[in-house]
Design an enzyme around this catalytic site. Structure first.
Site, mmCIF file in Angstrom:
data_model
loop_
_atom_site.group_PDB
_atom_site.id
_atom_site.type_symbol
_atom_site.label_atom_id
_atom_site.label_comp_id
_atom_site.label_asym_id
_atom_site.label_seq_id
_atom_site.Cartn_x
_atom_site.Cartn_y
_atom_site.Cartn_z
ATOM 1 C CE1 TYR A 56 -4.252 -1.226 -0.254
ATOM 2 C CE2 TYR A 56 -3.595 -2.715 1.511
ATOM 3 C CZ TYR A 56 -4.484 -2.339 0.508
ATOM 4 O OH TYR A 56 -5.611 -3.086 0.276
ATOM 5 C CD GLU A 142 0.529 -31.873 10.322
ATOM 6 O OE1 GLU A 142 -0.091 -31.673 9.255
ATOM 7 O OE2 GLU A 142 0.897 -33.010 10.674
ATOM 8 C CG ASP A 194 -1.998 -35.228 10.411
ATOM 9 O OD1 ASP A 194 -2.369 -35.375 11.587
ATOM 10 O OD2 ASP A 194 -2.534 -34.415 9.623
#
Length: 313
Positions: A56, A142, A194
């Protein structure tokens, strides 16, 4: 490229040029010099800002934020510094809770008194000082949902530890913070991810780095993270029902086979064996599969059993 002696991904020795007098590179050259000018202003004032603020600052030049973001890594390479040294940071994402206290910009932060949600890892790692802890290890989680379960059960008091999550793929601040904690406290880091190829890929980013940030891998990587769980062998040991296991897609299997060729995997025979089991059985599982045995099974049985037995690889 991965350098085995360093145990991390590093930037290749290659140079590119952007000439102002060349029509094909003049725009990129202009963007680069403009961002360098903005960085100079920040450093002179000794303040930080976000990547969105940089966009910006000159939206007429940057047609999209991706254009200003892209040159930040280039500038860090040109100057020969870390990206965080440019005083431009990404939004914070990671969270920490547990047996550690430190000062952030002079304010005392006690991570045992952060409720269940934990303390957001600040993007300004250089403003963290006076780190104190009696933790025996760092538990790298995780998923935020699992992190919240552990936090609510105050697992860090049952087994003195510091718990950190990057909520999936980790951001730069979380990777820097983990490295800072490990280097300062000199305690092991145990990973809870996982039991699928993407859990291992996330560990690899923490351990060996990423290609996009390879120039800063010396500061962003934490080598020798131990894989605590969930591992493919756990599924059989715990007699996880078939309906709780997930079939691997063709993409999962391809990713798994690709990981078997990665140096950070091949250097650890135990990791190779686990990943081969995953690929051969074509089964994967989330950490939340442990909920099959009860909502608090992970904190009351699974993790205590593994930690007491030293069951990590």
């Amino acid at each position: 490229m991965y350098v085995e002696a360093l145990d991390r991904i590093v930037l290749k020795d290659r140079v590119s040029q952007r000439a102002f007098a060349n029509a094909s590179t003049v725009r990129k050259a202009a963007i680069t010099t403009r961002v360098m000018q903005l960085v100079h202003q920040l450093l002179r004032k000794n303040i930080h800002t976000s990547k969105r603020d940089i966009f910006y600052a000159d939206p007429n030049l940057f047609s999209a934020q991706e254009e200003s973001d892209a040159v930040l890594n280039d500038i860090a390479c040109i100057v020969g510094c870390t990206r965080t040294s440019l005083a431009i940071v990404a939004s914070d994402k990671g969270v920490v809770i547990g047996r550690v206290s430190f000062r952030e910009a002079g304010d005392l932060i006690d991570c045992t008194k952060m409720g269940i949600g934990g303390k957001a890892i600040p993007p300004y790692i250089d403003q963290i000082t006076d780190i104190q802890s009696d933790a025996e290890f760092i538990l790298l989680v995780e998923k935020n949902a699992v992190f919240t379960r552990l936090s609510e059960d105050r697992f860090y008091n049952k087994f003195p530890c510091i718990m950190i999550t990057g909520k999936g793929q980790p951001d730069v601040a979380t990777r820097l913070f983990l490295r800072r904690m490990r280097d300062t406290l000199r305690i092991p880091v145990l990973g809870l991810v996982d039991a699928d190829p993407y859990g291992l890929k996330i560990l690899s980013v923490y351990m060996s780095g990423s290609k996009s940030m390879s120039y800063d891998s010396a500061n962003l990587t934490t080598p020798d993270i131990k894989w605590l769980g969930v591992r493919p062998s756990d599924l059989s040991k715990l007699n996880i029902p078939d309906q709780c296991r997930l079939p691997m897609s063709a993409s999962d299997i391809e990713t798994g086979k690709s990981l078997l060729k990665e140096d950070f995997i091949t250097k650890n025979p135990a990791w190779v064996a686990e990943l081969e089991t995953m690929v051969n059985t074509k089964e994967k599982a989330e950490i939340q599969v442990l909920t099959h045995f009860g909502f608090q099974f992970i904190t009351e049985v699974y993790l205590p059993t593994k930690l007491k037995a030293g069951d990590w690889i």
